[in-house]
Design a protein around this motif. Structure first.
Motif, mmCIF file in Angstrom:
data_model
loop_
_atom_site.group_PDB
_atom_site.id
_atom_site.type_symbol
_atom_site.label_atom_id
_atom_site.label_comp_id
_atom_site.label_asym_id
_atom_site.label_seq_id
_atom_site.Cartn_x
_atom_site.Cartn_y
_atom_site.Cartn_z
ATOM 1 N N ASP A 122 -10.354 79.222 50.206
ATOM 2 C CA ASP A 122 -9.076 79.500 50.868
ATOM 3 C C ASP A 122 -8.727 78.394 51.868
ATOM 4 O O ASP A 122 -7.556 77.994 51.987
ATOM 5 C CB ASP A 122 -9.140 80.847 51.592
ATOM 6 C CG ASP A 122 -9.090 82.032 50.640
ATOM 7 O OD1 ASP A 122 -8.722 81.844 49.460
ATOM 8 O OD2 ASP A 122 -9.438 83.158 51.073
ATOM 9 N N GLN A 180 -13.646 68.816 49.180
ATOM 10 C CA GLN A 180 -14.233 69.769 48.228
ATOM 11 C C GLN A 180 -15.748 69.577 48.140
ATOM 12 O O GLN A 180 -16.503 70.544 48.013
ATOM 13 C CB GLN A 180 -13.580 69.596 46.865
ATOM 14 C CG GLN A 180 -12.108 69.999 46.833
ATOM 15 C CD GLN A 180 -11.436 69.627 45.526
ATOM 16 O OE1 GLN A 180 -11.897 70.013 44.452
ATOM 17 N NE2 GLN A 180 -10.363 68.858 45.602
ATOM 18 N N ASN A 217 -7.522 75.302 50.061
ATOM 19 C CA ASN A 217 -6.171 75.480 49.516
ATOM 20 C C ASN A 217 -5.081 75.250 50.556
ATOM 21 O O ASN A 217 -3.900 75.145 50.195
ATOM 22 C CB ASN A 217 -6.024 76.870 48.899
ATOM 23 C CG ASN A 217 -6.761 77.005 47.575
ATOM 24 O OD1 ASN A 217 -7.025 76.013 46.900
ATOM 25 N ND2 ASN A 217 -7.120 78.228 47.209
ATOM 26 N N THR A 218 -5.462 75.159 51.824
ATOM 27 C CA THR A 218 -4.464 74.853 52.858
ATOM 28 C C THR A 218 -4.207 73.353 52.983
ATOM 29 O O THR A 218 -3.256 72.961 53.673
ATOM 30 C CB THR A 218 -4.907 75.379 54.232
ATOM 31 O OG1 THR A 218 -6.054 74.636 54.715
ATOM 32 C CG2 THR A 218 -5.257 76.861 54.177
#
Length: 474
Positions: free
Chosen positions: A319, A302, A322-323
């Motif tokens: 996105d 992050q 988030n994987t």
């Protein structure tokens, strides 16, 4: 194989690193030389004098045109941002291609002060160097994508440390790995509001390590870059978990863009399955405990994504982040199947979870339980000295029985004739170090190295992963 030097990182320019001089060591003595990897990069022909000239005095390797470079980076250290760091006791010594054409780095540890040393002396203790060798050798044997300890010289220096008996013997380590470009490298240039440098870094990493990103540009390339690093990082932490390894210091300057394990300070291997097990005595809150390592790597990703915002698109970067949970779950299943020597199939994730539940409930030795079950129904369970029973074990055994052994011929290796596997719990490392400290007796350490080499040959895990082994040429 001939030595094939190649400059890459130095060509990025002076904003990325500082030219430095190595320390002058009073009495270098070779203590470790990685002949396997010397052969892989074409340096197996070096005489004793040339080894010392290049890896204790750090004279330039033939054909390599650049002086040592202390790399610039920032980082979150225990989640506190530090803009005052960089290579403080090491440098990028050289880069080269291996027999498969992959770019590799020589990086040092303990090679002297740099502009980023702050109040440090830029040195490494001999015990610290031995610990680096043991961590890298054991992790390689267990199938983890790791840097290699290429060479260690004892320097003749006497060092003073608060966490070791002083004076401590000094050493300098040269490690071999794919890349020393860290998450913190991007953080530095984002902090300095230099999007042009971030773009140059992404281009460099794509060209050198992720050729599948060729042809992309702009925000799409930034997204694809983060996606590649996210996948590599998920694989790395999954391999650590399956090896029972606790790195200890998962700061953003200790994670790199190739998803390769490196920089072994206060590491530990689990004696038994303990989610809260920590490696560093100074990790008082358990931030980097064994079971929190996936969380720590995700948090670091992050921070990398945040550093890319000036050259990327926020929603696309989110996105990708988030994987991570699904990528980690898939990588974890694969890593555990490799460790257990079975072919991954439908139901493998449930089998892995059942095995972890059993390890936690039984508190059997972590590495021994894997060793006993290696290669499924061809395994040595019936001859194992440990008792396997109870509801948690039965739940695992039912799922495990449906799995096919992967290359069961490996069980014919002499390694599996042992009653117990080699492991690297802290008492094993300390027992090998004690005779060196007390009487300069290296025999116990060399015996341990031989045991680890036997484990590497027995498990033969290189074919089961994307990693850093000579046979991995795909």
């Amino acid at each position: 194989m001939s030595f094939s030097p190649q400059s890459a990182f130095a060509l990025l320019g002076p904003e990325f690193a500082d030219a430095v001089d190595p320390a002058d060591f009073p009495a270098p003595q070779l203590r470790w030389w990685n002949q396997r990897w010397a052969e892989e990069i074409g340096l197996d022909h070096l005489s004793a004098a040339d080894r010392q000239r290049h890896f204790a005095a750090f004279a330039p390797l033939d054909g390599y045109p650049h002086v040592p470079l202390a790399m610039r980076y920032h980082g979150h250290q225990f989640r506190h941002y530090n803009p005052q760091i960089g290579d403080g006791r090491g440098f990028l010594f050289a880069q080269m291609r291996d027999s498969a054409g992959r770019l590799l780095d020589f990086g040092t540890k303990g090679s002297g002060q740099t502009p980023w040393s702050r109040s440090g002396d830029g040195r490494l203790t001999l015990k610290g160097a031995v610990r680096e060798i043991l961590a890298a050798e054991m992790l390689e044997a267990l199938g983890v994508y790791t840097s290699k300890a290429f060479c260690v010289y004892e320097t003749g220096d006497q060092l003073h440390r608060h966490d070791e008996p002083s004076p401590a013997r000094g050493a300098v380590l040269t490690r071999l790995q794919h890349s020393h470009v860290r998450f913190g490298t991007f953080q530095r240039h984002a902090h300095e509001q230099a999007p042009d440098r971030l773009t140059s870094l992404i281009d460099h990493v794509a060209d050198m390590y992720y050729p599948e990103l060729a042809g992309q540009s702009g925000v799409d390339k930034t997204t694809a870059f983060l996606e590649a690093v996210t996948g590599a990082s998920a694989r790395l932490v999954a391999q650590w978990m399956a090896a029972g390894f606790v790195h200890g210091v998962l700061n953003t300057d200790n994670l790199n863009v190739t998803g390769e394990s490196f920089d072994y300070g206060p590491w530990r291997f689990l004696p038994t399955y303990k989610p809260g097990f920590t490696a560093a005595y100074f990790d008082e809150t358990g931030l980097y405990a064994y079971a929190r390592q996936p969380e720590a790597v995700f948090w670091a990703l992050q921070q990398l994504a945040a550093a890319l915002l000036s050259v990327g698109e926020q929603d696309a970067l989110v996105d990708v982040l988030n994987t991570f949970p699904d990528r980690y779950t898939a990588a974890m299943t694969n890593a555990w199947c490799c460790r257990l020597g079975v072919v991954e199939q439908s139901g493998s994730e449930a089998m892995v979870r059942a095995f972890i539940t059993f390890l936690n409930a039984s508190q059997l030795p972590f590495e021994a339980a894997i060793f006993d079950h290696f290669c499924a129904d061809n395994s040595r369970i019936s001859a194992a000295p440990r008792a396997y029973s109870g509801p948690e074990y039965e739940a695992f055994a039912d799922l495990f029985a449906s799995h096919r052994a992967d290359r069961p011929e490996r069980l014919s290796h002499a390694y599996f004739d042992r009653p117990d596997p080699v492991h690297m719990a802290i008492d094993v490392m300390e027992a090998a170090w004690a005779p060196i400290h007390e009487s300069d007796d290296w025999s116990a350490l060399h015996d341990l190295f031989a045991e680890v080499a036997q484990a590497r040959a027995g498990y033969d895990l290189g074919r089961n992963r994307t990693g850093f082994l000579p046979e991995d040429t795909a």
